[in-house]
Design an enzyme around this catalytic site. Sequence first.
Site, PDB file in Angstrom:
ATOM      1  N   HIS A 293       0.763  -1.310  -0.040  1.00 37.92           N
ATOM      2  CA  HIS A 293       0.056   0.151  -0.243  1.00 37.92           C
ATOM      3  C   HIS A 293       0.741   1.418   0.084  1.00 37.92           C
ATOM      4  CE1 HIS A 293      -3.591  -2.231   1.672  1.00 37.92           C
ATOM      5  NE2 HIS A 293      -3.590  -2.522   0.571  1.00 37.92           N
TER       6      HIS A 293
ATOM      7  N   LEU B 113      -6.356  -9.530  17.751  1.00 34.06           N
ATOM      8  CA  LEU B 113      -6.972  -9.165  19.074  1.00 34.06           C
ATOM      9  C   LEU B 113      -8.299  -9.976  19.080  1.00 34.06           C
ATOM     10  CD1 LEU B 113      -6.512  -5.400  19.816  1.00 34.06           C
ATOM     11  CD2 LEU B 113      -5.413  -7.494  21.259  1.00 34.06           C
TER      12      LEU B 113
END
Length: 231
Positions: free
Chosen positions: A108, A201
Site C-alpha cells: 500500500h 485481538l
Amino acid sequence: MRRIDRIVILTGAGISAESGLGTFRDEGGLWAQHRIEDVATPEAFVRNPDLVHRFYNARRVQAAEAQPNPAHHALARLQADFPGDVLLVTQNVDGLHEKAGVRAIHMHGELSRALCAACEHRWDAPPEMSVGEPCPACDKPTARPDIVWFGEIPYHMEEIIEALQTCDLFAAIGTSGQVYPAAGFVEEARMSGAATVEMNLRDSDMSYAFEEHIVGPASKTVPAWVDRLLA
C-alpha cells in the site's frame, strides 16, 4: 508434521497499534476525524489536495515519532534466524518494520515516499508536502503521497501471489480481513497447500479460512509464535 521452508507473513494496522499508530476503527485517532472518501481516494486528491496533504503530513509526523514494538522486533529475528525464506508483506505505510530491521514489501505504499501523478517518478518525501510541489524528474506540479488509495491497484501483486502459491506457511497478523486483495491471501495460500495461522485481538472477517487462531496483543503473541518456529 509439515515441513516449513517458505513463510509468507501479512501484517496490518493491528501490529502497529501498540506503537501508538491508530487503525481505521480507533476512536479519537486521525482516521476518526476524516471520512475515507475525503482523504484516501484519487478523487479526494483531485477535489481537495490541500486536505489530503495535511492528513498525510500528520500521519507522516506520527510515523516518524513512533517506535517498533516487540512484534516488529520478533519478525526481524525470524527473518534473520529462520533457515528458510521469510517474505513479509505489509498493508502498513508507517515504516516500523524497517526501523526494526525487517525487509518488507509495502503493498500500500509508504508515508516516507512521494510519487509524481504525471510520470510516476518516486522519491523520498519531505516531512511536509504541499499542493503544487514539483516532481524532481519532470518538474510538473503533481507530487502526491506514494500511498495506494482506495480504488487503486496495490503494489507488487505478481510477486506476492507467486510467493503465496509456493509458501508452506501463511500468517496474517493484525489484519481486519475486510480489504481486498489482501483479504483473499489466505485462500490463495490454502489452495496451494500451505498451513495458515491468524494472530489478532479478535476474529476478523476471514477468520473462518484459517487453520490456527492465536488471540491476543501482537506484542505478546508474535514473539511467542516466532520462538516456536525457531525452536
